[in-house]
Design a protein around this motif. Structure first.
Motif, PDB file in Angstrom:
ATOM      1  N   VAL A 238       0.856  -1.187   0.000  1.00 24.31           N
ATOM      2  CA  VAL A 238       0.000   0.000   0.000  1.00 24.31           C
ATOM      3  C   VAL A 238       0.895   1.240   0.000  1.00 24.31           C
ATOM      4  CG1 VAL A 238      -1.743   1.284   1.284  1.00 24.31           C
ATOM      5  CG2 VAL A 238      -1.847  -1.220   1.187  1.00 24.31           C
ATOM      6  N   ALA A 239       0.603   2.181  -0.899  1.00 20.97           N
ATOM      7  CA  ALA A 239       1.407   3.392  -0.991  1.00 20.97           C
ATOM      8  C   ALA A 239       1.137   4.297   0.205  1.00 20.97           C
ATOM      9  CB  ALA A 239       1.088   4.132  -2.287  1.00 20.97           C
ATOM     10  N   GLU A 240       2.236   4.818   0.787  1.00 22.25           N
ATOM     11  CA  GLU A 240       2.158   5.815   1.865  1.00 22.25           C
ATOM     12  C   GLU A 240       3.144   6.915   1.529  1.00 22.25           C
ATOM     13  OE1 GLU A 240       2.860   3.915   5.615  1.00 22.25           O
ATOM     14  OE2 GLU A 240       0.858   3.021   5.689  1.00 22.25           O
ATOM     15  N   GLY A 241       2.692   7.921   0.807  1.00 23.39           N
ATOM     16  CA  GLY A 241       3.600   8.960   0.343  1.00 23.39           C
ATOM     17  C   GLY A 241       4.573   8.375  -0.658  1.00 23.39           C
ATOM     18  N   GLU A 242       5.868   8.511  -0.385  1.00 22.12           N
ATOM     19  CA  GLU A 242       6.890   7.985  -1.276  1.00 22.12           C
ATOM     20  C   GLU A 242       7.342   6.587  -0.869  1.00 22.12           C
ATOM     21  OE1 GLU A 242      10.062  10.766  -1.487  1.00 22.12           O
ATOM     22  OE2 GLU A 242       8.858  12.303  -2.505  1.00 22.12           O
ATOM     23  N   ARG A 243       6.691   6.021   0.138  1.00 22.99           N
ATOM     24  CA  ARG A 243       7.057   4.686   0.606  1.00 22.99           C
ATOM     25  C   ARG A 243       5.862   3.741   0.449  1.00 22.99           C
ATOM     26  NH1 ARG A 243      11.585   4.161   3.646  1.00 22.99           N
ATOM     27  NH2 ARG A 243      10.722   2.686   5.165  1.00 22.99           N
ATOM     28  N   TRP A 244       6.138   2.465   0.736  1.00 26.23           N
ATOM     29  CA  TRP A 244       5.127   1.421   0.631  1.00 26.23           C
ATOM     30  C   TRP A 244       5.076   0.663   1.952  1.00 26.23           C
ATOM     31  CZ3 TRP A 244       2.409   1.096  -3.976  1.00 26.23           C
ATOM     32  CH2 TRP A 244       2.951   1.810  -5.050  1.00 26.23           C
TER      33      TRP A 244
END
Length: 757
Positions: free
Chosen positions: A210-216
């Motif tokens: 799941v994408a969270e800003g520029e991280r997963w």
């Protein structure tokens, strides 16, 4: 450090040896002031002596030491009461340093020479006779388990006669054989494997980051994994190992591949009874990863112009898609060091005499039994083997000769097949004289002593990557005939010749079937433990000036993250796009042609294909592993003995021979590496791949109907998943007799070479 030994080559090594043996630090070598001619004469004498050998030792590929081994009963020690059968004499000289001293070098070299001596199972003791005044080397000897017996007068010196038994050497070895199992190295190995697991499980849609800003983020039971990653075409994930942050039960925790698998087990569908087996393969893969980080830190700059076997042993990743890809369940730590391809240790195959009426030998057209054995074994070796049989009152004409892996003899054949050995249906003849290098497939060996001789593929009861690596005598009986037919098709095709595409034929196969397991009702792995085949070497077929490499090298990054394919492109005289076009002409175009012209499909992954490079640019390729991994998917006429390779495949599966095995199985990794390194944008890479397929179609309008039926440029294709196969059954990933029915799909993938419609 990587330590290897090879026979001294006077034409190459003379000046090097003279510099070493005449150096003031080498006074005890008793050659101070020797002229070049005198050094040449001494080592020419050793080369001509059947009881004395000289070895050049390399450390990480660089000449570093000289070793000699000899039979004490044919030396100045002959006649001493302490000398007995099973002894091997040894001398070792470490080259004078040219720069700063390397801590531990002498100890490591000494250990490698001792292992070289004891690699021959006939050797029970190593004998040394240093000058009694040489306190330094005597201390080394004592630390290695030698026992000093007494001073003896020898030409030019008073020597301290010393012996070391196999048991003493083993018990005295410092506990450095597991020096790779440190927290720091294991953390790097864990992060690498967890990153790969997250990427490949996401690719196979077993997890959904799941994408969270520029991280997963991925939730896995009690743990949560956050990481940075880049997504490429074909839903390919490149996860940054250093970025992975794990939280377990609310607290920070180190990434751990085994725990990740256990946490995801319900979603992965691993049967409860097979989960421990898979976790063991994960642990073994981690151990191998840590070992390579410590001992195989070879910069890609040193591989750009390296030889075929140097590149082969430098590979560190294994299969690019499988997570547990270095299982090798059954190898001990010493076995790993002796037989894993990345350790680069030479291996001498053992030979059995197998009773002729209980053994099947299949030969390629025009091949003969005498020709096979004459080409693979020197006359003196054949005589030695025949003498062994005569000593037992047996007739050599009643037997066929069968090569076996040393591990297989020691751990399986001498125990599981003890009745057959006792009946003399199988006779252990000992090790051959040629050094072999294990290939990435573990059970296949390249002849290092005589590269023109055949590869040897042996049965090996090791669990690795979803299979026990046996060989079925019944299945292999047709192997030479299958290879003859495939080679005849390939060699007669003008298109394939223009692409520089060829196959390495498996010319002979042998299997013993006289055991109790072949007399039982059902098939079992025990029927696949005593068999071998011979495959032709690529060396005689590789033109001068060309470099030979496993295609797996295109996916290789060194310990610092540098990619070999990037280094080759930069070293070549052409730009990246031109290089990729040349590569795909040598690789993709021939496979497309075989499919369209003959409905013929290979298994063209990195281990199964060798590239030929000229000026670092691909100019041709050899396919191998033909007998087990080739299929005809149409109604082409086949000889009766070859009919086995015809398969019944659904229409939407046939094109996966390119879509899955080439685009998804190989090219998605190459494209991502070049894109990540800023060498060639992925879109341009895939445009070249599409153009390669289109150009073939334009050049072959007569194949238009076949091309339309395969429709390689369709918008999407079925997503066949490898890890799902292994996770479903860690003991037998697929049924080789019906591979299509074994496939597991996860929807479809957007085709990166699709034509916009």
């Amino acid at each position: 450090m990587q330590i290897t030994l090879e026979p001294v080559d006077l034409a190459r090594d003379l000046d090097l040896l003279r510099a070493w043996v005449t150096h003031p630090r080498s006074a005890y070598w008793m050659m101070q002031g020797a002229t070049r001619a005198e050094v040449r004469a001494e080592y020419a004498r050793i080369a001509a002596d059947p009881h004395h050998d000289a070895w050049l030792g390399r450390v990480d590929g660089r000449p570093t030491f000289l070793a000699e081994t000899y039979d004490p009963t044919h030396s100045p020690l002959a006649g001493l009461p302490e000398v007995r059968a099973g002894d091997l004499g040894m001398h070792v000289l470490v080259a004078p340093p040219t720069g700063a001293a390397v801590p531990g070098l002498t100890t490591a070299v000494f250990g490698a020479v001792m292992e070289h001596c004891f690699a021959d199972p006939a050797v029970q003791r190593v004998v040394v006779e240093p000058d009694a005044r040489n306190e330094r080397i005597r201390a080394k000897n004592l630390a290695a388990g030698f026992v000093e017996l007494r001073e003896v007068p020898l030409p030019g010196k008073t020597a301290m006669l010393s012996i070391c038994t196999r048991e003493s050497w083993s018990s005295s070895r410092p506990e450095t054989s597991a020096d790779h199992l440190t927290p720091e190295l294991m953390d790097r190995a864990q992060r690498h494997l967890v990153a790969k697991a997250l990427g490949e499980l996401a690719h196979e849609r077993l997890i959904t980051p799941v994408a969270e800003g520029e991280r997963w983020r991925v939730e896995a039971g009690p743990s949560s994994y956050a990481f940075a990653a880049r997504r490429h075409l074909l839903d390919h994930w490149v996860v940054d190992p250093a970025s992975i942050e794990r939280v377990r039960d609310g607290a920070p925790a180190r990434p751990d591949a085994q725990e990740l698998v256990a946490e995801l087990a319900p979603a992965l569908g691993i049967p409860d009874q097979l989960l421990p087996t898979y976790l063991e393969e994960i642990a073994s893969t981690l151990a191998a990863g840590a070992w390579k980080l410590r001992h195989r830190r070879i910069p890609v700059a040193e591989l750009v112009d390296a030889g075929y076997q140097e590149i082969e042993s430098a590979m560190t990743e294994g299969h690019p898609a499988f997570i547990a890809n270095n299982g090798r369940i059954g190898f001990s730590l010493d076995d790993y060091r002796a037989y894993a391809p990345e350790t680069g240790r030479p291996v001498r195959l053992h030979w059995l005499a197998a009773r002729r009426d209980l053994t099947q030998l299949s030969l390629a057209a025009g091949g003969t039994e005498a020709g096979l054995y004459d080409g693979e074994l020197a006359p003196e070796v054949r005589d030695r083997f025949a003498g062994r049989l005569r000593a037992l009152g047996l007739d050599a004409d009643d037997y066929l000769l069968l090569p076996v892996h040393p591990w297989q003899w020691q751990h399986k054949l001498a125990i599981t097949f003890a009745p057959d050995v006792a009946r003399r249906d199988l006779v252990h003849l000992g090790a051959g004289d040629d050094d072999h290098h294990p290939q990435q497939s573990i059970r296949t060996f390249f002849n290092a002593s005589r590269p023109e001789r055949h590869y040897v593929k042996t049965a090996l009861a090791i669990q690795n990557m979803g299979f026990v690596r046996g060989l079925s005598p019944a299945y292999m009986a047709a192997t030479p005939a299958i290879n003859d037919w495939v080679a005849s098709v390939v060699e007669a095709d003008d298109e394939l010749r223009r692409c520089g595409f060829g196959v390495l034929r498996e010319l002979a196969a042998i299997g013993y079937t006289g055991d109790a397991f072949h007399r039982t009702a059902g098939p079992s792995p025990y029927r696949k433990m005593i068999a071998a085949l011979w495959r032709e070497s690529p060396v005689p077929r590789t033109p001068g000036g060309e470099q030979l490499t496993t295609m797996a090298a295109l996916l290789h990054r060194d310990a610092d993250g540098d990619a070999l394919v990037t280094a080759w492109i930069k070293a070549s005289p052409v730009d990246a796009a031109t290089w990729v076009r040349a590569y795909l002409r040598a690789y993709l175009r021939p496979l497309v042609h075989c499919l369209h012209a003959y409905d013929l499909a290979f298994m063209p992954h990195g281990e199964n294909l060798l590239l030929r490079l000229r000026d670092h640019v691909p100019v041709g390729a050899f396919m191998k592993d033909i007998g087990e991994e080739v299929a005809v998917m149409g109604d082409l006429d086949l000889p009766a003995g070859v009919e086995r390779i015809r398969g019944e495949f659904p229409d939407d599966v046939k094109a996966l021979a390119i879509h899955t095995d080439v685009l998804d199985g190989v090219l998605r990794f190459v494209a991502a590496i070049l894109d990540e390194d800023g060498v060639l944008p992925a879109e341009e890479f895939w445009a070249i791949a599409r153009a390669t397929i289109e150009e073939h179609a334009a050049d072959h309008p007569e194949l238009a109907v076949a091309a339309a039926s395969y429709d390689l440029l369709r918008p999407e294709f079925r997503h066949s998943c490898l890890n799902r196969l292994q996770l479903r059954n860690t003991l037998q990933m697929v049924d080789l007799t019906d591979q299509a029915e074994s496939l597991i799909f996860a929807g479809t993938l957007a085709n990166p070479v699709a034509v916009q419609r």
